[in-house]
Scaffold this motif. Structure first.
Motif, PDB file in Angstrom:
ATOM      1  N   LEU A 134     101.788  74.388 -22.708  1.00 43.59           N
ATOM      2  CA  LEU A 134     102.425  72.980 -21.772  1.00 43.59           C
ATOM      3  C   LEU A 134     101.509  73.351 -20.493  1.00 43.59           C
ATOM      4  CD1 LEU A 134     104.202  72.586 -20.460  1.00 43.59           C
ATOM      5  CD2 LEU A 134     105.249  74.113 -19.269  1.00 43.59           C
ATOM      6  N   THR A 170     101.147  63.302 -23.965  1.00 40.02           N
ATOM      7  CA  THR A 170     102.561  64.935 -24.600  1.00 40.02           C
ATOM      8  C   THR A 170     102.831  64.014 -25.885  1.00 40.02           C
ATOM      9  OG1 THR A 170     103.866  65.202 -22.590  1.00 40.02           O
ATOM     10  CG2 THR A 170     104.720  65.206 -25.248  1.00 40.02           C
ATOM     11  N   GLN A 175     101.826  71.187 -30.669  1.00 40.54           N
ATOM     12  CA  GLN A 175     102.345  70.231 -29.368  1.00 40.54           C
ATOM     13  C   GLN A 175     101.556  70.404 -28.118  1.00 40.54           C
ATOM     14  OE1 GLN A 175     105.106  68.799 -29.530  1.00 40.54           O
ATOM     15  NE2 GLN A 175     104.952  67.944 -27.436  1.00 40.54           N
ATOM     16  N   THR A 185     102.098  68.928 -24.724  1.00 35.43           N
ATOM     17  CA  THR A 185     102.956  68.405 -23.170  1.00 35.43           C
ATOM     18  C   THR A 185     102.519  68.786 -22.117  1.00 35.43           C
ATOM     19  OG1 THR A 185     105.132  69.514 -24.593  1.00 35.43           O
ATOM     20  CG2 THR A 185     105.339  68.543 -22.334  1.00 35.43           C
ATOM     21  N   SER A 211     103.444  68.106 -17.724  1.00 40.60           N
ATOM     22  CA  SER A 211     104.501  67.490 -16.931  1.00 40.60           C
ATOM     23  C   SER A 211     103.887  66.812 -15.459  1.00 40.60           C
ATOM     24  CB  SER A 211     104.869  69.282 -16.416  1.00 40.60           C
ATOM     25  OG  SER A 211     104.407  69.826 -16.218  1.00 40.60           O
TER      26      SER A 211
END
Length: 123
Positions: free
Chosen positions: A10, A90, A118, A120, A122
């Motif tokens: 993230l 993402t 993954q 991601t 933001s």
């Protein structure tokens, strides 16, 4: 050949991540390799590719100028440096080994795929 992708996570928009993809054996050293990604509800799309010598690279328009693909054949590892990340980046990122020695954006030209990592971003 088994591929293990790592480095996802993230990050805030504008940040950076570096993905790695380790191959289980040397087969990938003579083959083109590539990165693809798939966002929820969307089809898998091409991101970047590199030939076996590492000199020829090709990027999708959406990542050109922000992402850099590279490889270290001595370590059987493929990399994707991702800078200036955007929320639209993402996705689950997959690495793959092509059938031939050249890089290619055509997913059907790849014979081995990793399990994905993954990413991601933001806002």
């Amino acid at each position: 050949v088994q591929l293990q992708a790592s480095g996802g996570g993230l990050v805030q928009a504008g940040g950076s991540l570096r993905l790695s993809c380790s191959a289980s054996r040397r087969t990938s050293s003579n083959n083109g390799m590539g990165w693809f990604r798939q966002a929820p509800g969307k089809e898998r799309e091409f991101v970047a590719t590199i030939g076996w010598r590492g000199g020829d690279t090709y990027y999708s328009e959406s990542v050109k100028g922000r992402f850099t693909v590279s490889r270290d054949n001595a370590k059987n590892t493929l990399y994707l440096q991702m800078n200036s990340l955007k929320p639209e980046d993402t996705a689950v990122y997959y690495c793959a080994v092509a059938r031939g020695s050249a890089g290619t954006p055509n997913a059907r030209s790849y014979q081995y795929w990793g399990q994905g990592t993954q990413v991601t971003v933001s806002s």
